[in-house]
Structure formats: structure tokens, C-alpha cells
Design an enzyme around this catalytic site. Structure first.
Site, PDB file in Angstrom:
ATOM      1  N   CYS A 266     -19.116  26.274 -30.129  1.00  0.00           N
ATOM      2  CA  CYS A 266     -19.505  27.690 -30.149  1.00  0.00           C
ATOM      3  C   CYS A 266     -18.269  28.579 -30.337  1.00  0.00           C
ATOM      4  CB  CYS A 266     -20.296  28.029 -28.896  1.00  0.00           C
ATOM      5  SG  CYS A 266     -21.166  29.587 -29.024  1.00  0.00           S
ATOM      6  N   TYR A 267     -17.855  29.327 -29.320  1.00  0.00           N
ATOM      7  CA  TYR A 267     -16.640  30.147 -29.484  1.00  0.00           C
ATOM      8  C   TYR A 267     -15.471  29.271 -29.918  1.00  0.00           C
ATOM      9  CZ  TYR A 267     -12.728  33.253 -28.289  1.00  0.00           C
ATOM     10  OH  TYR A 267     -11.598  34.012 -28.324  1.00  0.00           O
TER      11      TYR A 267
ATOM     12  N   GLU B 285     -23.863  20.284 -24.380  1.00  0.00           N
ATOM     13  CA  GLU B 285     -23.773  19.935 -22.964  1.00  0.00           C
ATOM     14  C   GLU B 285     -25.025  20.287 -22.173  1.00  0.00           C
ATOM     15  OE1 GLU B 285     -22.115  22.178 -24.632  1.00  0.00           O
ATOM     16  OE2 GLU B 285     -21.824  24.062 -23.545  1.00  0.00           O
TER      17      GLU B 285
ATOM     18  N   LYS C  86     -21.720  19.241  -6.798  1.00  0.00           N
ATOM     19  CA  LYS C  86     -22.404  18.704  -5.614  1.00  0.00           C
ATOM     20  C   LYS C  86     -23.061  17.351  -5.887  1.00  0.00           C
ATOM     21  CE  LYS C  86     -23.887  20.218  -1.497  1.00  0.00           C
ATOM     22  NZ  LYS C  86     -23.055  21.159  -0.734  1.00  0.00           N
TER      23      LYS C  86
ATOM     24  N   SER D 251     -18.411  20.423   8.756  1.00  0.00           N
ATOM     25  CA  SER D 251     -19.450  21.422   8.957  1.00  0.00           C
ATOM     26  C   SER D 251     -20.785  20.759   9.234  1.00  0.00           C
ATOM     27  CB  SER D 251     -19.580  22.256   7.681  1.00  0.00           C
ATOM     28  OG  SER D 251     -20.058  21.410   6.639  1.00  0.00           O
ATOM     29  N   GLY D 252     -20.828  19.443   9.064  1.00  0.00           N
ATOM     30  CA  GLY D 252     -22.125  18.771   9.159  1.00  0.00           C
ATOM     31  C   GLY D 252     -22.725  18.570   7.785  1.00  0.00           C
ATOM     32  N   GLY D 253     -22.144  19.223   6.789  1.00  0.00           N
ATOM     33  CA  GLY D 253     -22.671  19.122   5.430  1.00  0.00           C
ATOM     34  C   GLY D 253     -22.037  17.970   4.668  1.00  0.00           C
TER      35      GLY D 253
ATOM     36  N   GLY E 246     -17.577  30.661 -25.111  1.00  0.00           N
ATOM     37  CA  GLY E 246     -17.100  31.808 -24.339  1.00  0.00           C
ATOM     38  C   GLY E 246     -17.824  33.060 -24.789  1.00  0.00           C
TER      39      GLY E 246
ATOM     40  N   HIS F 121     -24.686  24.099 -28.310  1.00  0.00           N
ATOM     41  CA  HIS F 121     -24.159  23.565 -27.049  1.00  0.00           C
ATOM     42  C   HIS F 121     -24.688  22.150 -26.791  1.00  0.00           C
ATOM     43  CE1 HIS F 121     -22.147  27.176 -25.562  1.00  0.00           C
ATOM     44  NE2 HIS F 121     -23.050  27.814 -26.285  1.00  0.00           N
TER      45      HIS F 121
ATOM     46  N   ASP G 190     -20.282  17.945   1.782  1.00  0.00           N
ATOM     47  CA  ASP G 190     -18.963  18.080   1.149  1.00  0.00           C
ATOM     48  C   ASP G 190     -17.836  17.707   2.106  1.00  0.00           C
ATOM     49  OD1 ASP G 190     -20.638  19.198  -0.669  1.00  0.00           O
ATOM     50  OD2 ASP G 190     -19.966  21.257  -0.339  1.00  0.00           O
TER      51      ASP G 190
END
Ligand code: XMP
Length: 528
Positions: free
Chosen positions: A98-99, A186, A384, A239-241, A71, A184, A243
Site C-alpha cells: 500500500c503506502y 495481512e 495477547k 496481577s493474576g493475569g 500508512g 493488504h 501477561d
């Protein structure tokens, strides 16, 4: 996954009850989401909650471990986020990053000091003692640092197991099951970070790695069925997308034709997109879809409007009206299905802790309030690329899965100045050439978004012996992980050259093509 509109309170997702859980407490690091994703990649279900979540909120869930994220604060700041201290006494292992590490020291009596120099970037970690967290790793390895403070002295009971040139790198107290690292694990720049997280999740927390995309789909489908009951009906805006299509496909598995999908042609879609996508949704995905041709209505409302925010508001309002009118013709609907993703959520509200709120977003809000519907958001915890993996696992057509993201307001935010039918057609033609050439160069799948933008300026050109005075198109192509930050793509010159010469020769009304070489930040991906 949340199954109601309450986003600010912590709602235990229904789908994970049978999966072992590692929890990330979010102290606001830009990398918090990555931690969760890396743990899920290891095969352990992982969720993010705000730093101030109390352990009791997780009662009854199969919690196996907790990670305190990084953070931006200093633990001694007046407004520094502090977790409930009893997290350290739950009998499950805790890893501070970290934090999170500094927070351990704050709780347990180590010394935290400002680093002599704010450390940002690569460092070398030397393993100095036998360690459970660093088991099986080389004695020296590259790690990524990003911090202002360091822990100078570890709290009593901890053994220092790793050291960098400027800081305590890793400490552990095996008897209390507490582990902490300054770097980190990740991020990609810590190449062995995945092994460190795997040591934590699998060896220290003892998780079985029982989570996969397939199990995600099964448990989500089961949770939706159970939650909505045998008669409830849902409506989904496509939407056509990728997701919304993946969200609809999951709900289709759960509810079948009790879900109706609505696909609105705003007149602002890409060239031929409405017909092509409708065909795929119906024929290949067998979704129960109603297509609504509303282009004239949208263009009518947008006539003469140039202010970007007004454009967005008009489109949002019209969309809701069209959607509501169509939905009101359906048998009584109880639920609204949305393809909201994790980045949409954190860009909208800081639901999961103090991760920086960047801007108010597009997909969240609007419909549910006016329609009094409850929400089904099966993808709310995912990124995504995870959604694409879910879609592939479900056998969705590549045409939908691989599709580059497209903004809700469509070409309206790529036409600077007034939106007219002619200008939409002009941009659709130019945009189709960009996509064709990017595909032909084999670059489509590795680029987050590539598109054309129509500018509101005209400039002088020469074609044959004629002087021209016509419009300019800007090309934008960006690499991004999640749309929150982006870098412009170093497109090969010959690809740019083909795009430019084809647009100018094939699209009447455009005599100049420019390439956008700004990243996000400071620019945004879309121009409006
Ligand atoms: P910006 O322009 O904010 O875009 O850098 C980040 C990502 O979000 C998409 N975008 C939108 N998506 N409704 C959407 O559904 C919107 O109003 C909207 N505005 C931007 C954009 O295409 C990019 O992927």
C-alpha cells in the site's frame, strides 16, 4: 524484547540473533502489527521498527527481507514519512504494501495519484503475468484495499503482475528483488494473503521458517541469562493475569529463585481472585511469590473519591508504594520484570513509527523510574494470543492462560462513583454471576472480556409487593483482538436473561440490569 528502560531508541532484541529476520518498517498503518504477526505465523521471526530506522542499525543481524508497511499519509504530503532510500540497495528483497508501494514509486520514479474514489474494502485481483510473489495462486482472488492514492504507472524496470479494477495491484522487479502490492495481504479479508507473505518470506527471501514459540522461549531464556549475569536478582509484579504470569514463568526458567514475584491484593480484584490465583501461582507454577494483602489501605485512600482519573492516580501511587516497600525487604534487586505487550507499547508511545498513539497506558512506566531498576520485558514484541501460545507451550495452567484481561486498577474503574467496601462486594457478586453464566453457556473462551459495572444511580423497582429503590448494574461483553478496538458481543437473549434474573434475585441491593451495546471506538471497554 528490550532489556532496559530505553523505549524510544531502537534496541536490537537480544533473543533473535540466531534467527533469520524479516523487518517491517512502520509507516503508520493500523495493520502494521498484523504484518509482523502473519510473518511469524509462517515461522519466520519478524520485527517492527520505525520508518526512519537506518539500515546500519541492523548491522550484524541475519536480515533476510524488509517490508514497507502501509500508512495513512500521501507520499507527497509535506510531513509524509520517508524511509532511507538505501533500504532498496541492501541486497535483501523488499516488499512494499500500500503506502509502501507508493513509496517505491516515489523513490524510483513511478506516478502516484489520488485515487478517483478512496478505495476501502474488497476488490478482485487478477494475476496478469507470471509472478514470483503470486506464484501458485489463482488467476483471480479477493483482496482487501484501504487507500487514498494509487500508483498509476509503475517505475521503470517493474513488471505489472496483478491488476484490480481501479489500480495496479502488484508489481515486481525480480532483478532488483523489489516487490510491491496495493492491497493488504495481512488482513483476514485477503484470504490468500498468507500465501503471498509466505512466497515473500520463504521463496523470495529464502528463509528457513526456523522460528516457533518453542524457539522463542528458548532464545528468550538464554538471552535473559546472558544479559543479567549470574548474580543479578529480579522482582516481578503479578496481577493474576496471563501477561505477567507468562513473563514471570519465562524469567523463572532463566533465573529460578533469583526472581521474586509480588502479588498485591488491592481489595479491588474479582471475587475470591486473590486466594485462588495465589494458590495456582504457587502450587501449579511453583513461582516464588509473596502475596500482599493491602485492600484496606487502597480502600482507605479511595474513600470519597469519584473522579476516574484521581482513582487511577491514587491506585497507581499506592501500588508503587506497597510494591516498593515489599521489594525493599528483598535482597538487592536489579531488574523489574513486566508483562508489557506490543499493544501496550503502541498505546503508550509511538515507539515503532507513527502508528497512531491512542492513549497513555497503564502498565508502562511508574515503577522503574522510582526504583531505578532495569526492565526485563520478554513479551514486548508479542500479541495477547501469541502470549497465550507461549504460556501453553510452557505448560502453564489453563486457569491462568485462558483468563480474560483485567485492568490494573481493577474494579475501581468499574464502580462509577464512590468506592466502598460494600459497593466492591456488591459488584464482585454480580460480576461472578456474569462469569459463571458466560462459562456455563460455553462462551468464556471466545469472548475477550465480560464483566459487570456498578452504576451510581438508583431506580425504582418492585419485588414481591415491595417497592424497591436500588442500584443498577451494566453488563459489558466485548470481542476484541488486542483491546485496541472492540465490538460488543451479541449475547444470546437467554444468557442475558439468566444473568439478569440471577443478579437481581441473588445480589441484594441491585434491582436493574442493563446491557452495554457500544463498540470501541467510540466507547472504551472499561467505563472509567
Ligand atoms: P479501554 O477501557 O481503554 O481498555 O478500552 C482496553 C483494555 O485495557 C484494559 N485496561 C487496563 N489494563 N491497566 C491495565 O492493566 C489499566 O489502567 C487499564 N485500563 C484499561 C481493559 O480491561 C481492556 O482490556
Amino acid at each position: 524484547m528490550l532489556l532496559n528502560g530505553e523505549t524510544l531508541a531502537y534496541n536490537p532484541p537480544l533473543m533473535t540473533t540466531e534467527h533469520e529476520l524479516i523487518l517491517v518498517l512502520d509507516f503508520g498503518s493500523q495493520y502494521t502489527q498484523l504484518i509482523a504477526r502473519r510473518v511469524r505465523e509462517i515461522g519466520v521471526y519478524c520485527e517492527i521498527v520505525p520508518f526512519n530506522t537506518a539500515p546500519e542499525a541492523l548491522a550484524g543481524r541475519p536480515l533476510r527481507g524488509v517490508i514497507f508497511s502501509g500508512g495513512p499519509s500521501s507520499v507527497y504530503d509535506d510531513d509524509a514519512p520517508h524511509a532511507d532510500r538505501s533500504w532498496l540497495e541492501q541486497g535483501v528483497p523488499v516488499l512494499g504494501i500500500c503506502y509502501g508501494f507508493q513509496h517505491f514509486a516515489y523513490f524510483l520514479g513511478g506516478t502516484v495519484e489520488p485515487s478517483p474514489a478512496r478505495e476501502y474494502g474488497r476488490a478482485v485481483l487478477s494475476v496478469t503475468s507470471p509472478s514470483r510473489l503470486l506464484a501458485g495462486l489463482p488467476h483471480e482472488m479477493d483482496v482487501w484495499m484501504s487507500h487514498g492514492d494509487v500508483v498509476r504507472a509503475a517505475p521503470d524496470g517493474f513488471t505489472v503482475v496483478g491488476q484490480t479494477e481501479n489500480a495496479l495491484g502488484a508489481v515486481e522487479d525480480v532483478s532488483r528483488q523489489l516487490y510491491a502490492i496495493q492491497f493488504h495481504p495481512e488482513v483476514h479479508h485477503t484470504p490468500r494473503g498468507r500465501d503471498i507473505l509466505a512466497n515473500f518470506a520463504l521463496e523470495i527471501c529464502g528463509c528457513r521458517a526456523d522460528w516457533s514459540m518453542a524457539s522463542f522461549i528458548d532464545s528468550t531464556v538464554a538471552a535473559i541469562r546472558e544479559h543479567v549475569g549470574p548474580d543479578a536478582r529480579a522482582v516481578c509484579g503479578l496481577s493474576g493475569g496471563v501477561d505477567s504470569a507468562v513473563a514471570a514463568a519465562i524469567v523463572d526458567r532463566a533465573l529460578g529463585d533469583r526472581q521474586t514475584c509480588l502479588f498485591v491484593d488491592t481489595g479491588l480484584l474479582r471475587k475470591n481472585e486473590f486466594d485462588e490465583v495465589l494458590e495456582v501461582l504457587r502450587r501449579e507454577m511453583s513461582l516464588n511469590v509473596v502475596g500482599i494483602a493491602a485492600g484496606e489501605r487502597f480502600l482507605g485512600e479511595l474513600a470519597g473519591v469519584v473522579d476516574p482519573e484521581r482513582k487511577r492516580k491514587i491506585i497507581g501511587r499506592e501500588f508503587i508504594e506497597v510494591f516498593q516497600a515489599e521489594a525493599s525487604r528483598l535482597e538487592k534487586v536489579d531488574y523489574l520484570v513486566q508483562g508489557t505487550l506490543y499493544p501496550d507499547v503502541i498505546e503508550s508511545v509511538s515507539v515503532k513509527g507513527p502508528s497512531q498513539v491512542i492513549k497513555s497506558h497503564h502498565n508502562v512506566g511508574g515503577l522503574p523510574e522510582t526504583m531505578r531498576l532495569k526492565l526485563i520485558e520478554p513479551l514486548r514484541e508479542l500479541f495477547k494470543d501469541e502470549v497465550r501460545r507461549v504460556g501453553r507451550e510452557m505448560g502453564l495452567p489453563e486457569e491462568i492462560i485462558g483468563r480474560q484481561p483485567f485492568p490494573g486498577p481493577g474494579l475501581a474503574v468499574r464502580i462509577l462513583g464512590e468506592i466502598t467496601e460494600d459497593r466492591v462486594a456488591l459488584l464482585q457478586e454480580a460480576d461472578a454471576i456474569v462469569i459463571e453464566e458466560i462459562r456455563a453457556a460455553g462462551l468464556y473462551d471466545e469472548i475477550w472480556q465480560a464483566f459487570a459495572v456498578l452504576l451510581p444511580i438508583q431506580s425504582v423497582g418492585v419485588m414481591g409487593d415491595q417497592r424497591t429503590y436500588e442500584s443498577t448494574v451494566a453488563i459489558r461483553a466485548v470481542h476484541s483482538q488486542d483491546g485496541m478496538t472492540a465490538d460488543w458481543v451479541r449475547l444470546p437473549y437467554d444468557v442475558l436473561a439468566r444473568i439478569s434474573s440471577r443478579i437481581v434475585s441473588e445480589v441484594r441491593g441491585i434491582n436493574r440490569v442493563v446491557y452495554d451495546v457500544t463498540s470501541k471506538p467510540p466507547s472504551t471497554i472499561e467505563w472509567e
